[in-house]
Design a protein around this motif. Sequence first.
Motif, PDB file in Angstrom:
ATOM      1  N   ARG A 101       0.605  -1.128   0.129  1.00 49.96           N
ATOM      2  CA  ARG A 101       0.297  -0.449   0.274  1.00 49.96           C
ATOM      3  C   ARG A 101       1.022   1.011  -0.101  1.00 49.96           C
ATOM      4  N   ARG A 150      -5.512   1.844   5.832  1.00 52.17           N
ATOM      5  CA  ARG A 150      -4.690   1.438   5.487  1.00 52.17           C
ATOM      6  C   ARG A 150      -5.431   0.940   3.975  1.00 52.17           C
ATOM      7  N   ARG A 210      -5.261   3.539   1.613  1.00 56.23           N
ATOM      8  CA  ARG A 210      -4.600   3.799   0.743  1.00 56.23           C
ATOM      9  C   ARG A 210      -4.493   2.946  -0.874  1.00 56.23           C
ATOM     10  N   SER A 211      -3.811   3.124  -1.772  1.00 51.15           N
ATOM     11  CA  SER A 211      -3.772   2.748  -3.242  1.00 51.15           C
ATOM     12  C   SER A 211      -2.773   1.567  -3.242  1.00 51.15           C
TER      13      SER A 211
END
Length: 397
Positions: free
Chosen positions: A114, A128, A131-132
């Motif tokens: 991530r 968390r 996030r990409s």
Amino acid sequence: MLTSSARKRALVIGAGPMGLETALRAHTRGFEVTVLEAGRVGEHIRQWGHIRLFSPLGMNVSAHAKKILGESLPPLDAIQTGAEYVATVLEPLAQSEVLKDRIIVDRKVVALARAGLGKMGLPNHPLRTERSFRVLAEDHAGSEHVYQADLVFDASGVFAHGNWSGSAGMPALGERKLDQRIIRHPIDVESEAARFAGKKILLLGHGHSAANTIVALARVQQRAPQTQIIWAVRSDRTKPVSEVADDPLHERAAVVDAANALALHPPENLRVLRRATLEELQTVEGSNIIKATLKVWKTSEAIEVDEIISLTGYRPNLDMLRETTVEFSSVTEGTRGLHKALSNITDCLAKIEVNPNDLQSGEPNLFIVGVKSYGRNSGFLLQSGNDQLDAIFAALM
Ligand SMILES: Cc1cc2nc3c(=O)[nH]c(=O)nc-3n(C[C@H](O)[C@H](O)[C@H](O)COP(=O)(O)OP(=O)(O)OC[C@H]3O[C@@H](n4cnc5c(N)ncnc54)[C@H](O)[C@@H]3O)c2cc1C
């Protein structure tokens, strides 16, 4: 609950059958799909392209793919070789309108995480999930490429990583040093007869890949009777390859029967060593010969051979997932939830009732699919893989 994504970049690792099936579904659900493939489309299956799949074509293609392929699809009861399956199913799917601009070949994924968060960053925290993913890949020349995605589907299979040949899955002494000399896939020994005919060959293993290979080696030997084959199996059974009672997959039953018949009544120049474990490999100085020392029941036996084919099962490569929070089964190295769901199932044809939560990997929006999701469990079938994908995508809606 699976986490539905408002953003729509889905990255699929691997353009084998399950990677392509994943990409089709992801596209249909409106994701912007990219498939990264380390080699060519269907790379792993090409490497055993001479072997027939044991499941008929109808079991190897989803309804969605059948629709795209239409009349070009061979009869659904066809028992195809791996090469035929690649040519009539995987290549046409990859070139279909839906997928043709979405597959990037020669892109081996090396690592993913991530963005800005390693394994220990914000564990179990909703942030968390926000996030990409950042995905690092390389091409054959070693150039590196970075991709971003909101969802990742790892369909990279297990075939590239053969198990070690020694006792308890450990490398035998000297095996790591001689790694390059060991063939770890069911090589087409008949097409490469010049390499194998007249030689002394040690074959290790008694699973499906080994069964196919011993049958093919016996054919090489029929044409070149001086070829010597030593087939070493860990099993003590007179019929070393496991049989499935009343197996409805006739191709599988035929290969198992043929391999077991060779073990029961070996022709001249084929020795079968039961309860055999590879202990050590050494080079014989000044030659290409390898000395293999095996423990056969209670005695030790040294054999000098030209070639070693070790088909002792496959294991997933977990390295690329190291910075993710994917939870693997400590038994199979498949995903933990799926291992639990599969643990009482002995028949790979059984319809598996999988709870969508069992398909969660432990890292939100990262899914391990296809044969890799089973880890070392060799019971995977494409049919189950497609059921699995249906469940994942249904839960994503
Ligand atoms: C000899 C043999 C016979 C079999 N017969 C059958 C059968 O009859 N029926 C059946 O259902 N199953 C059969 N199987 C099981 C079979 O392997 C799977 O069904 C099928 O190949 C699984 O598809 P997959 O897409 O999950 O994985 P794979 O086919 O292994 O595809 C994985 C893809 O990912 C790519 N890849 C790997 N690592 C990376 C990376 N780091 N980055 C990018 N790409 C990567 C590979 O190059 C490959 O193209 C057989 C297996 C063997 C070995």
